[in-house]
Design a protein around this motif. Structure first.
Motif, PDB file in Angstrom:
ATOM      1  N   UNK A  21       6.663 -35.093  35.992  1.00  0.00           N
ATOM      2  CA  UNK A  21       5.786 -34.845  36.941  1.00  0.00           C
ATOM      3  C   UNK A  21       4.413 -35.347  37.156  1.00  0.00           C
ATOM      4  N   UNK A  22       3.855 -35.197  35.915  1.00  0.00           N
ATOM      5  CA  UNK A  22       2.301 -35.629  35.870  1.00  0.00           C
ATOM      6  C   UNK A  22       2.276 -37.210  35.853  1.00  0.00           C
TER       7      UNK A  22
ATOM      8  N   UNK B 150       9.033 -32.790  48.662  1.00  0.00           N
ATOM      9  CA  UNK B 150       9.205 -31.767  49.758  1.00  0.00           C
ATOM     10  C   UNK B 150       7.997 -31.160  50.346  1.00  0.00           C
ATOM     11  N   UNK B 151       7.009 -31.651  49.968  1.00  0.00           N
ATOM     12  CA  UNK B 151       5.470 -30.948  50.506  1.00  0.00           C
ATOM     13  C   UNK B 151       5.370 -29.493  50.313  1.00  0.00           C
TER      14      UNK B 151
ATOM     15  N   UNK C 152      12.766 -30.103  42.694  1.00  0.00           N
ATOM     16  CA  UNK C 152      11.780 -29.401  42.231  1.00  0.00           C
ATOM     17  C   UNK C 152      10.779 -30.312  41.677  1.00  0.00           C
ATOM     18  N   UNK C 153      11.374 -31.434  41.018  1.00  0.00           N
ATOM     19  CA  UNK C 153      10.435 -32.408  40.205  1.00  0.00           C
ATOM     20  C   UNK C 153       9.242 -32.987  41.398  1.00  0.00           C
ATOM     21  N   UNK C 154       9.735 -33.122  42.422  1.00  0.00           N
ATOM     22  CA  UNK C 154       8.950 -33.804  43.455  1.00  0.00           C
ATOM     23  C   UNK C 154       8.413 -32.896  44.681  1.00  0.00           C
ATOM     24  N   UNK C 155       8.280 -31.577  44.229  1.00  0.00           N
ATOM     25  CA  UNK C 155       8.237 -30.380  45.030  1.00  0.00           C
ATOM     26  C   UNK C 155       7.044 -30.530  45.956  1.00  0.00           C
ATOM     27  N   UNK C 156       5.807 -30.964  45.429  1.00  0.00           N
ATOM     28  CA  UNK C 156       4.566 -31.011  46.278  1.00  0.00           C
ATOM     29  C   UNK C 156       4.372 -32.567  46.732  1.00  0.00           C
ATOM     30  N   UNK C 157       5.340 -33.458  46.465  1.00  0.00           N
ATOM     31  CA  UNK C 157       4.791 -34.773  46.811  1.00  0.00           C
ATOM     32  C   UNK C 157       5.162 -34.929  48.204  1.00  0.00           C
ATOM     33  N   UNK C 158       4.580 -36.092  48.851  1.00  0.00           N
ATOM     34  CA  UNK C 158       4.820 -36.476  50.118  1.00  0.00           C
ATOM     35  C   UNK C 158       6.164 -36.621  50.539  1.00  0.00           C
ATOM     36  N   UNK C 159       6.654 -36.402  51.910  1.00  0.00           N
ATOM     37  CA  UNK C 159       7.909 -36.445  52.253  1.00  0.00           C
ATOM     38  C   UNK C 159       8.243 -37.997  52.085  1.00  0.00           C
TER      39      UNK C 159
ATOM     40  N   UNK D 104       8.662 -47.078  39.960  1.00  0.00           N
ATOM     41  CA  UNK D 104       8.635 -46.155  38.743  1.00  0.00           C
ATOM     42  C   UNK D 104       8.609 -44.673  39.357  1.00  0.00           C
ATOM     43  N   UNK D 105       8.154 -44.339  40.620  1.00  0.00           N
ATOM     44  CA  UNK D 105       7.793 -42.947  40.829  1.00  0.00           C
ATOM     45  C   UNK D 105       9.248 -42.529  41.248  1.00  0.00           C
ATOM     46  N   UNK D 106       9.858 -43.328  42.431  1.00  0.00           N
ATOM     47  CA  UNK D 106      11.035 -42.911  43.086  1.00  0.00           C
ATOM     48  C   UNK D 106      12.451 -42.486  41.931  1.00  0.00           C
ATOM     49  N   UNK D 107      12.426 -43.604  40.846  1.00  0.00           N
ATOM     50  CA  UNK D 107      13.358 -43.364  39.889  1.00  0.00           C
ATOM     51  C   UNK D 107      13.150 -41.869  39.252  1.00  0.00           C
ATOM     52  N   UNK D 108      11.961 -41.671  38.832  1.00  0.00           N
ATOM     53  CA  UNK D 108      11.687 -40.511  38.406  1.00  0.00           C
ATOM     54  C   UNK D 108      11.821 -39.261  39.095  1.00  0.00           C
ATOM     55  N   UNK D 109      11.642 -39.321  40.416  1.00  0.00           N
ATOM     56  CA  UNK D 109      12.087 -38.099  41.205  1.00  0.00           C
ATOM     57  C   UNK D 109      13.547 -38.155  41.513  1.00  0.00           C
ATOM     58  N   UNK D 110      14.271 -39.139  41.450  1.00  0.00           N
ATOM     59  CA  UNK D 110      15.595 -39.118  41.168  1.00  0.00           C
ATOM     60  C   UNK D 110      16.295 -38.645  39.858  1.00  0.00           C
TER      61      UNK D 110
END
Length: 565
Positions: A127-128, A98-99, A86-93, A145-151
């Motif tokens: 997320x922000x 999960x877009x 859910x942390x990357x729910x709206x982000x690009x695949x 930075x972003x990919x470890x946040x999503x993990x």
């Protein structure tokens, strides 16, 4: 915590969110996947977030001079949240997202904000932070930075305020010195940094506003930097020191910190001098997040009060003749019903506004960007005041029990009280709305908003007062600015924000009443009566507000500080 029936109505019967699946970006989704995400959000919120909400409040983080200690349930809940995707729910695949449509993600995250606003704040900030870097960072920065946040390995913050500056970002003094290798060293102090230090993640990624040597004064001289708590290569501390924890009346489970940066190695985001422009990407997302949190806290307070009012036996009807007659549930008393209906109108109206604005992001256009920009101050400030009033009503309905810790409503109120300050005070939002949003582009944003409201009002049998209010707000806006004197025009900006906010919520209620139509059942009856209540009992509040603005009153400008005692 929330009403799934209400969410389903707003998403599917009003906003027709299912139609978004015809867009290429959401083609892999369906009503079934939307419902699945809503289901899992409710389950995780109820199982992993809600149970430690009170413990979080009673056992706030501590600092021994070396490490911050937080109750273990927080780490567990955030790990489960990250594992859900859910942390990357709206982000690009391509980045592991999960877009999912923003409107569905917003509905999902409201469950967590209602269950435990303090724990959910870490996820909201992370997320922000990630969204800002996706928009303005390099591909290498996104990877590191972003990919470890999503993990779930890294968390993120935003570092704007300073002890001497507060909300006045023009006065930021934190300095960044180029090192000749593409990196900078950042030195200075930041204050009120939520999530600024803890042991919940491997690293904390700070987004820091600072001034490069030689940059001009004011906000045009600010640049934005990535400052990790720990060096990504060595794992050693990176010149970021926790100077202390702030202790708040609410959100007690979220660390709120004073940070000292002493030659911290930093990476520039984008270009020098455009830091505030980039930071607004996160600030505006956070403002909507704060408004949503205010709605969630007000909504759960309302539902607790509703349950209590149906169960608590006290008193008798005013026309009862027999003093020995059994007491009745307090929901039978008119004043309790008044508070419950008012609260329902605030929280369900606020929820509709949150989801409406989220859907604007899912159907991007210049018009929707302008409308969302105009609405953002209202989205942040109106729920922070009026959904907090729902929590105030919840305490009142509980009577003497309401302000004891044996019942949760006093915590809901304390948590919600902070939302009028977070991410720009209500007064700052008022200045933004009247001083900037309704005047920019020749008033195009206000004109678009009023056109949308009028189009709805013309289709509703409750629309006449709303149409009249649109005309009044437009006329008042023009009159306030007729003098061309900003100090005079903005002297009563808070009254303008309140009036505009109430008009927008009246619009949301017309939309809901139209969606309910004449369908039978208690749920739809409740929507229709709440819409009628808001238009007939709440909307008239804006009359005196607009009268004050129309009068050109300068009392607050003329007031001498010595007169205050």
């Amino acid at each position: 915590m929330l009403s799934r029936r209400d969410l389903d109505f707003l998403l599917y019967e009003w906003l027709d969110v299912e139609s978004l699946t015809t867009r290429e970006r959401f083609a892999d989704h369906s009503r079934e996947t939307f419902d699945a995400f809503l289901d899992v959000s409710q389950q995780i919120a109820e199982r992993d977030f809600a149970p430690h909400n009170r413990k979080n409040d009673l056992n706030e983080p501590t600092f021994d001079g070396d490490r911050v200690t937080i109750i273990p349930e927080v780490s567990h809940a955030l790990r489960v949240f990250a594992e859900s995707g859910l942390l990357g729910a709206t982000m690009d695949a391509e980045h592991g997202g999960l877009q999912l449509p923003h409107v569905v993600q917003r509905a999902c995250f409201l469950w967590f904000q209602a269950a435990n606003t303090a724990t959910s704040a870490y996820a909201m900030l992370t997320g922000g932070n990630a969204h800002l870097l996706l928009a303005h960072g390099t591909q290498d920065q996104i990877r590191r930075y972003v990919h470890p946040m999503l993990e779930g390995r890294f968390t993120g913050t935003m570092c704007l305020s300073e002890p001497q500056a507060g909300s006045s970002l023009s006065d930021v003094t934190t300095r960044a010195v180029p090192q000749g290798d593409g990196l900078y060293e950042v030195t200075g102090g930041k204050m009120w940094i939520s999530g600024g230090d803890h042991e919940l993640s491997e690293n904390i990624i700070h987004l820091v506003l600072a001034r490069v040597a030689g940059a001009p004064a004011g906000v045009k001289g600010l640049s934005l930097f990535i400052v990790p708590k720990r060096d990504l290569e060595t794992g050693e501390r990176n010149g970021v020191t926790l100077a202390g924890l702030n202790h708040k009346m609410g959100y007690r489970g979220t660390t709120n910190t004073v940070l000292a940066f002493d030659g911290a190695r930093a990476e520039l985001v984008g270009e020098e001098g455009r830091g505030l422009q980039y930071m607004f990407h996160m600030m505006n997302e956070a403002r909507i997040g704060v408004g949503s949190g205010a709605v969630a806290l007000g909504y759960t307070g309302y539902l607790h009060a509703l349950d209590y009012a149906r169960e608590r036996l006290q008193g008798r009807p005013v026309d009862a003749k027999d003093p020995a007659a059994p007491p009745v549930p307090i929901i039978n008393h008119a004043d309790v019903r008044r508070m419950l209906l008012a609260s329902k109108s605030y929280v369900e109206g606020g929820l509709a506004l949150m989801l409406y604005c989220a859907k604007l992001l899912d159907e991007p256009s210049a018009e929707h960007d302008l409308l969302l920009d105009t609405l953002t101050p209202i989205v942040k400030a109106w729920p922070s005041q009026w959904c907090r009033l729902a929590d105030d009503h919840a305490i009142q309905i509980h009577g003497g029990y309401g302000y004891t810790r044996e019942y949760p409503v006093e915590q809901f109120y304390r948590d919600n009280r902070l939302n009028s300050i977070h991410e720009g005070t209500d007064g700052i939002q008022a200045l933004d709305l009247l001083g900037r949003k309704v005047t920019q582009k020749g008033g195009a944003g206000l004109g678009l908003l009023l056109d949308r409201i009028r189009a709805t009002a013309q289709k509703s049998d409750l629309g006449a007062p709303v149409l009249a209010a649109c005309d009044r707000l437009a006329a008042t806006t023009a009159k306030v600015w007729a003098s061309g004197d900003p100090a005079k025009a903005l002297a009563n900006a808070t009254a303008y924000l309140d009036a505009a906010g109430h008009l927008v919520i009246a619009w949301m209620w017309l939309e809901q009443s139209i969606a309910a139509g004449d369908r039978p059942g208690d749920f739809y009856d409740g929507k229709r009566i709440a819409a009628k209540y808001f238009v007939t009992h709440e909307l008239p509040r804006i009359g005196p507000m607009l009268d004050l603005l129309d009068s050109g009153d300068t009392l607050l400008l003329d007031l001498e500080d010595a007169w205050l005692g």
